[in-house]
Enzyme design. Structure first.
Site, PDB file in Angstrom:
ATOM      1  N   GLU A  17     -19.519  69.786  -0.959  1.00 10.52           N
ATOM      2  CA  GLU A  17     -20.006  69.877  -2.122  1.00 10.52           C
ATOM      3  C   GLU A  17     -20.142  68.086  -2.258  1.00 10.52           C
ATOM      4  OE1 GLU A  17     -21.525  72.147  -3.514  1.00 10.52           O
ATOM      5  OE2 GLU A  17     -19.811  73.253  -3.484  1.00 10.52           O
ATOM      6  N   THR A  19     -21.770  66.186  -0.819  1.00  9.46           N
ATOM      7  CA  THR A  19     -22.140  65.474   0.326  1.00  9.46           C
ATOM      8  C   THR A  19     -23.540  65.175   0.756  1.00  9.46           C
ATOM      9  OG1 THR A  19     -21.969  67.624   1.565  1.00  9.46           O
ATOM     10  CG2 THR A  19     -19.797  66.165   1.504  1.00  9.46           C
ATOM     11  N   GLY A 102     -28.467  78.210 -14.554  1.00 13.17           N
ATOM     12  CA  GLY A 102     -27.252  77.637 -14.970  1.00 13.17           C
ATOM     13  C   GLY A 102     -26.217  78.031 -14.507  1.00 13.17           C
ATOM     14  N   ASP A 152     -29.725  72.456  -1.392  1.00 15.85           N
ATOM     15  CA  ASP A 152     -30.334  73.730  -2.054  1.00 15.85           C
ATOM     16  C   ASP A 152     -31.666  74.367  -1.685  1.00 15.85           C
ATOM     17  OD1 ASP A 152     -28.112  73.266  -3.464  1.00 15.85           O
ATOM     18  OD2 ASP A 152     -29.094  72.913  -5.513  1.00 15.85           O
TER      19      ASP A 152
HETATM   20  C1  GLA Z   1     -26.294  70.865  -6.901  1.00 16.48           C
HETATM   21  C2  GLA Z   1     -27.342  69.957  -6.194  1.00 16.48           C
HETATM   22  C3  GLA Z   1     -27.146  69.932  -4.707  1.00 16.48           C
HETATM   23  C4  GLA Z   1     -25.871  69.306  -4.464  1.00 16.48           C
HETATM   24  C5  GLA Z   1     -24.826  69.892  -5.139  1.00 16.48           C
HETATM   25  C6  GLA Z   1     -23.350  69.753  -5.189  1.00 16.48           C
HETATM   26  O1  GLA Z   1     -26.480  72.082  -6.528  1.00 16.48           O
HETATM   27  O2  GLA Z   1     -28.442  70.545  -6.517  1.00 16.48           O
HETATM   28  O3  GLA Z   1     -28.020  68.962  -4.077  1.00 16.48           O
HETATM   29  O4  GLA Z   1     -25.601  67.869  -4.620  1.00 16.48           O
HETATM   30  O5  GLA Z   1     -24.951  70.282  -6.480  1.00 16.48           O
HETATM   31  O6  GLA Z   1     -23.002  69.835  -3.751  1.00 16.48           O
END
Ligand code: GLA
Length: 346
Positions: A17, A19, A102, A152
């Site tokens: 997370e 990263t 969300g 994502d």
């Molecule tokens: C959100 C962001 C991702 C990532 C996560 C944390 O999902 O869209 O790019 O930074 O938070 O890991």
């Protein structure tokens, strides 16, 4: 006019997370909740967007700036599609989604990637899924204005339900990884809602920028742990943020190895250590999520942790298939505000 369809899954991050904008590794998996869209090109600049899950039919223009509305990702995607030469004018867009918004399961990335894939199909263009993901991230950072990483978009553009993608966010090299045998990856919403646009995500990003300056390197995930502790002129909060990024990156590498060896014990322990790091060093958890994670483990999960951007949303847990139903029943009985979202397995 011709109509095209595309679809993308939601994703849950298994480990790694914050990263993905610090040069590190991530390990998200595709879920069965998903988003589908149909796109019919128009001869004018209008965008007529219908999405039962988000709100009533909404009309926008291709020239619109972002306006903090659920339709922004769709408008941004179509603007991006136009600048890539995939579409000339506006479109009628119908969206159907089972990805809760969300909840930290990438409903926004899924929407943007799906519309870009639909536009790619329409144009018959030869654009890779990686390039689609990079373009989708641009929509979030440049059009919507949230400084997200690339996890994502890559996860929803590339992984299929039941697959995890071990992604090096510095190079965008990836490989698909199988989920642990005999175990289920469970996604539970904490009941605490959050939005990436609420400012705390950006605050963490800015603290990572400060860590970059303090330690004099861009990819703070690759910092040596000893170097982080040894440097004495660094603010304690910034040191902890850097410690999380560097240790989390190493945990992802170890998790990928553990999954390759089908070693669920090690994989689970890494999830638990990841949660502690998010709670103590990155300070991105909240007490109801900590309680949910603790109880998930007490009730028999091999590992559990907060997943996504933080400050609310979902936890992810790795639970033996045979114990799954009782585990879920026990957890929801203790946390009536929580709800089951989805599960995925090998
Ligand atoms: C959100 C962001 C991702 C990532 C996560 C944390 O999902 O869209 O790019 O930074 O938070 O890991």
């Amino acid at each position: 006019m011709e109509s095209v369809r595309a679809q993308s899954p939601g994703r849950v991050n298994l480990i790694g997370e914050h990263t993905d904008y610090n040069g590190g590794m991530v390990l998200p998996a595709a879920l069965s909740v998903h988003l589908e869209a149909e796109l019919v090109p128009r001869a004018d600049e209008a965008l007529r967007i219908s999405a039962e899950a988000f709100g009533p039919l909404h009309e926008r223009r291709l020239g619109d700036e972002a306006q903090q509305h659920w339709s922004d990702p769709a408008v941004g995607a179509l603007r991006e599609a136009r600048s890539l030469g995939l579409i000339e004018h506006g479109a009628d867009i119908a969206i159907a989604s089972t990805i809760p918004a969300g909840a930290g399961l990438s409903s926004s990335a899924a929407l943007i990637v799906t519309l870009l894939k639909a536009a790619r199909k329409l144009a018959g263009a030869d654009i890779s899924d990686t390039d689609i993901a990079v373009a989708a991230r641009r929509v979030e950072t440049d059009y919507i204005g949230v400084p997200v990483g690339i996890m994502d978009q890559m996860a929803v553009a590339i992984a299929q339900p039941g697959e995890a993608i071990a992604l090096d966010t510095a190079t965008l090299d990836y490989r698909l990884v199988s989920l642990p045998e005999g175990h289920s990856i469970e996604v539970i919403h904490s009941g605490v809602t959050r939005q990436l646009t609420d400012g705390r995500y950006r605050e963490r990003k800015e603290e990572c920028d400060a860590a970059r300056l303090a330690f004099g390197r861009e990819d703070i995930c690759l910092l040596d742990p000893d170097e982080i502790e040894a440097k004495d002129d660094v603010d304690d909060r910034i040191r902890r943020r850097a410690r999380h990024c560097a240790s989390e990156h190493r945990r992802v590498l170890a998790a990928v190895e553990a999954l390759a060896a089908n070693d669920v014990k090690v994989f689970g322990a890494l999830m638990i250590a990841s949660h502690a790091s998010m709670r103590d060093d990155f300070e991105m958890s909240v007490p109801p999520i900590d309680a949910l994670v603790d109880n998930a483990i007490e009730l028999g999960a091999s590992g559990a942790r907060l997943t996504g951007g933080g400050f609310g949303g979902c936890i992810v847990a790795c639970v033996p298939e045979t114990a799954r139903d009782k585990w879920l029943e026990g957890l929801l009985a203790r946390h009536p505000e929580a709800r089951f979202i989805d599960r995925t397995s090998a």
